[in-house]
Design a protein around this motif. Structure first.
Motif, mmCIF file in Angstrom:
data_model
loop_
_atom_site.group_PDB
_atom_site.id
_atom_site.type_symbol
_atom_site.label_atom_id
_atom_site.label_comp_id
_atom_site.label_asym_id
_atom_site.label_seq_id
_atom_site.Cartn_x
_atom_site.Cartn_y
_atom_site.Cartn_z
ATOM 1 N N GLU A 177 11.932 -20.029 -85.440
ATOM 2 C CA GLU A 177 13.351 -19.839 -85.794
ATOM 3 C C GLU A 177 13.822 -18.496 -85.247
ATOM 4 O O GLU A 177 13.155 -17.482 -85.445
ATOM 5 C CB GLU A 177 13.517 -19.922 -87.321
ATOM 6 N N THR A 226 23.072 -23.381 -89.584
ATOM 7 C CA THR A 226 24.513 -23.384 -89.880
ATOM 8 C C THR A 226 24.782 -23.436 -91.386
ATOM 9 O O THR A 226 25.729 -22.832 -91.881
ATOM 10 C CB THR A 226 25.173 -24.622 -89.215
ATOM 11 N N ARG A 284 26.936 -35.384 -88.168
ATOM 12 C CA ARG A 284 26.483 -33.991 -88.132
ATOM 13 C C ARG A 284 26.329 -33.336 -89.499
ATOM 14 O O ARG A 284 25.842 -32.222 -89.613
ATOM 15 C CB ARG A 284 27.461 -33.184 -87.286
HETATM 16 C C1 LIG Z 1 32.386 -24.967 -89.526
HETATM 17 C C2 LIG Z 1 31.557 -26.109 -89.966
HETATM 18 C C3 LIG Z 1 31.821 -26.690 -91.177
HETATM 19 C C4 LIG Z 1 31.031 -27.735 -91.624
HETATM 20 N N1 LIG Z 1 31.248 -28.262 -92.867
HETATM 21 C C5 LIG Z 1 30.324 -29.056 -93.410
HETATM 22 C C6 LIG Z 1 30.366 -29.364 -94.782
HETATM 23 O O1 LIG Z 1 31.263 -28.944 -95.500
HETATM 24 N N2 LIG Z 1 29.375 -30.125 -95.297
HETATM 25 C C7 LIG Z 1 28.352 -30.603 -94.517
HETATM 26 O O2 LIG Z 1 27.468 -31.286 -95.035
HETATM 27 N N3 LIG Z 1 28.304 -30.342 -93.204
HETATM 28 C C8 LIG Z 1 29.236 -29.559 -92.635
HETATM 29 N N4 LIG Z 1 29.154 -29.207 -91.316
HETATM 30 C C9 LIG Z 1 28.108 -29.800 -90.464
HETATM 31 C C10 LIG Z 1 26.751 -29.169 -90.636
HETATM 32 O O3 LIG Z 1 26.803 -27.921 -91.278
HETATM 33 C C11 LIG Z 1 26.022 -28.971 -89.299
HETATM 34 O O4 LIG Z 1 26.336 -30.003 -88.399
HETATM 35 C C12 LIG Z 1 24.532 -28.995 -89.528
HETATM 36 O O5 LIG Z 1 24.180 -27.958 -90.412
HETATM 37 C C13 LIG Z 1 23.818 -28.829 -88.195
HETATM 38 O O6 LIG Z 1 22.446 -28.757 -88.453
HETATM 39 P P1 LIG Z 1 21.402 -28.732 -87.268
HETATM 40 O O7 LIG Z 1 20.069 -28.625 -87.910
HETATM 41 O O8 LIG Z 1 21.665 -29.868 -86.361
HETATM 42 O O9 LIG Z 1 21.722 -27.419 -86.401
HETATM 43 P P2 LIG Z 1 21.764 -25.865 -86.824
HETATM 44 O O10 LIG Z 1 22.282 -25.688 -88.199
HETATM 45 O O11 LIG Z 1 22.483 -25.191 -85.699
HETATM 46 O O12 LIG Z 1 20.244 -25.436 -86.845
HETATM 47 C C14 LIG Z 1 19.538 -25.186 -85.679
HETATM 48 C C15 LIG Z 1 18.539 -24.069 -85.900
HETATM 49 O O13 LIG Z 1 17.892 -23.805 -84.654
HETATM 50 C C16 LIG Z 1 17.839 -22.411 -84.439
HETATM 51 N N5 LIG Z 1 17.824 -22.162 -82.988
HETATM 52 C C17 LIG Z 1 18.787 -22.460 -82.098
HETATM 53 N N6 LIG Z 1 18.430 -22.083 -80.868
HETATM 54 C C18 LIG Z 1 17.199 -21.539 -80.966
HETATM 55 C C19 LIG Z 1 16.284 -20.972 -80.034
HETATM 56 N N7 LIG Z 1 16.560 -20.872 -78.722
HETATM 57 N N8 LIG Z 1 15.093 -20.514 -80.498
HETATM 58 C C20 LIG Z 1 14.784 -20.586 -81.826
HETATM 59 N N9 LIG Z 1 15.608 -21.106 -82.745
HETATM 60 C C21 LIG Z 1 16.801 -21.577 -82.330
HETATM 61 C C22 LIG Z 1 19.095 -21.875 -85.103
HETATM 62 O O14 LIG Z 1 18.989 -20.503 -85.406
HETATM 63 C C23 LIG Z 1 19.198 -22.752 -86.345
HETATM 64 O O15 LIG Z 1 18.498 -22.233 -87.438
HETATM 65 C C24 LIG Z 1 29.958 -28.200 -90.812
HETATM 66 C C25 LIG Z 1 29.706 -27.612 -89.581
HETATM 67 C C26 LIG Z 1 30.493 -26.562 -89.151
HETATM 68 C C27 LIG Z 1 30.168 -25.905 -87.849
#
Ligand SMILES: Cc1cc2nc3c(=O)[nH]c(=O)nc-3n(C[C@H](O)[C@H](O)[C@H](O)COP(=O)(O)OP(=O)(O)OC[C@H]3O[C@@H](n4cnc5c(N)ncnc54)[C@H](O)[C@@H]3O)c2cc1C
Length: 424
Positions: free
Chosen positions: A19, A27, A398
């Motif tokens: 991480e 996020t 998402r």
């Molecule tokens: C503004 C906004 C509001 C939202 N509102 C809601 C809501 O109210 N309720 C809801 O349920 N969902 C909501 N969503 C959707 C949801 O929060 C996200 O789509 C979801 O959390 C994405 O999860 P993920 O695991 O795909 O990616 P991420 O949360 O981006 O996790 C990816 C992880 O990988 C790590 N990472 C990235 N690149 C690297 C690298 N090169 N090396 C090492 N680590 C790395 C990052 O640091 C992060 O910890 C919202 C999203 C946004 C942006």
């Protein structure tokens, strides 16, 4: 490389979680998205997380109150704890007044995630390490290179299986997997809401921030440094109620502000990295000045601007299957699925998608395992908002709990493959 890390990496059967920040949750914690919107979430780890946070009063069941009007031009959700956690586990087919959310303290969530994960003895958690490069041959990932962000030391990590859980599918793109970005044309998947032509439009980006009660008496003025003509233009959308932000109350009464959105997705992608934060901050301060000056928030102050920018969408894998809008309506996947989702199709900012905005669903749909499998590799899963979804479907899938449930499903796939020494 330090010798203790080297010896740990040589141990058999170690799962290494890499991480780039110093917390888990991405996020949903570091990015300030501290609410789980109503929706199906399966039997997963979310129950354990929510139970602990409810017991320690660091999380609560919340619901919308009031209505959006000229006096309160935002959606407002407050913690009532009137209903059970289970009431947050459905959205489709319910009227809005039945929707319940779960809002939590981000640091407590991250610590609880870590506590649960570190009960597994063969897990090595590497914070502050960033994925830098990948090595592969003949459809097989051999190793990745990661960098310690504090010391700049680089380490090669070999493995039998890899999971790319980065939102921007960094590993898959480094390994030249086929990907897509932006709106898909109708011709590609024949989705009813797709525009005729493809375009670079992607879902909007939000800089989430937190407000705290203060005893300050002086009226709030945004810092002069952040005044900008483009912010003044953007604020017109706010004052004309073309943007309706969402404000959620934390268990301690603080407020989490989610502008919907702060910036169009491709506007963000096209800005230089060093300019992005300036414009996001400028709009954040301008919006708060509007709340403080005109909407009764004069006794609040911004206590925190979350350091991870809220990116809803970027690159998407084109995997062994792409989940499309047709699959959602036709119940294509009901068995052997990784998880279900039932959030509305939900696009913020500039878009050519027909009926863009919020389109509610009548029932949940399934996400099949092929959405996390690549066409190119036999030992890689890609489990994040960048998995193999069309642009339209990504706007629904998402959600945080959907991504957690899909990640758990992908983890089971990897474990089965490992146990039977199989290709994915
Ligand atoms: C503004 C906004 C509001 C939202 N509102 C809601 C809501 O109210 N309720 C809801 O349920 N969902 C909501 N969503 C959707 C949801 O929060 C996200 O789509 C979801 O959390 C994405 O999860 P993920 O695991 O795909 O990616 P991420 O949360 O981006 O996790 C990816 C992880 O990988 C790590 N990472 C990235 N690149 C690297 C690298 N090169 N090396 C090492 N680590 C790395 C990052 O640091 C992060 O910890 C919202 C999203 C946004 C942006």
């Amino acid at each position: 490389m330090c010798s203790s890390l080297l010896s740990l990496l040589k141990e058999k059967e170690t799962v290494i979680l890499i991480e780039q920040y110093n917390q888990l949750g991405g996020t949903s914690t570091i990015g300030g998205v501290n609410t789980w919107e109503p929706g199906v979430a399966g039997k997963g780890i979310h129950y354990q997380l929510a139970k602990h946070l409810l017991e320690t009063k660091q999380g609560g069941v919340s619901q919308s109150i009031g209505s959006v009007n000229r006096e309160t031009p935002y959606g407002f959700s407050t913690i009532t704890n009137k209903d059970s956690y289970e009431s947050t586990l459905k959205r489709s087919g319910l009227t809005k007044d039945k929707w319940r959310r779960f809002t939590f303290e981000p640091d407590a969530m991250a610590v609880t995630m870590e506590t649960i994960l570190t009960t597994y003895p063969n897990l090595l958690l590497l914070y502050q390490h960033q994925l830098m490069d990948v090595s592969y041959h003949k459809g097989h990932i051999d190793s990745v290179i990661i960098k310690n962000r504090e010391t700049n030391e680089k380490v090669i990590v070999k493995g039998s299986y890899f999971a790319d859980c980065t939102g921007d599918i960094v590993l898959a793109r480094m390994a030249d997997c086929e990907t897509n970005l932006g709106e898909d044309s109708f011709d590609l998947y024949q989705e009813p809401s797709a525009p005729i032509n493809s375009s670079p439009n992607i879902n909007g980006v939000t800089q989430v921030f937190r407000l705290q009660q203060t005893t300050k008496k002086k009226p709030y003025k945004m810092p002069l440094l952040y005044h900008h003509e483009s912010t003044r233009k953007w604020m017109k959308k706010i004052s004309e109620y073309k943007l309706v932000p969402s404000i959620n109350q934390y268990p301690n009464g603080d407020l989490c502000v989610n502008l919907l959105p702060t910036m169009d997705g491709n506007e963000y992608m096209n800005l230089l990295k060093e300019d992005r934060q300036f414009f996001l901050n400028s709009r954040t301060f301008a919006y708060f000045e509007f709340l403080a000056t005109h909407k009764g928030f004069e006794s609040k102050r911004i206590s925190h601007i979350f350091k991870m920018v809220g990116v809803r969408e970027s690159y998407r894998l084109i995997g062994r299957t792409v989940l499309t809008e047709n699959n959602i309506y036709q119940d294509t996947y009901t068995e052997n699925i990784l998880c279900q989702a039932d959030h509305a199709l939900d696009i913020h900012g500039k878009s050519n998608v027909k009926g863009k905005g919020i389109v509610e669903l009548n029932k949940p749909y399934g996400i099949p395992k092929e959405c996390v499998l690549t066409k190119e590799f036999d030992n890689l899963v890609v489990a994040s908002r960048g998995s193999s979804f069309s642009h339209i479907v990504a706007s629904s899938c998402r959600l945080t709990r959907t991504m957690m449930a899909m990640g758990e499903g992908a983890g089971k796939l990897l474990y089965q493959a490992y146990l039977h020494n199989q290709e994915l």
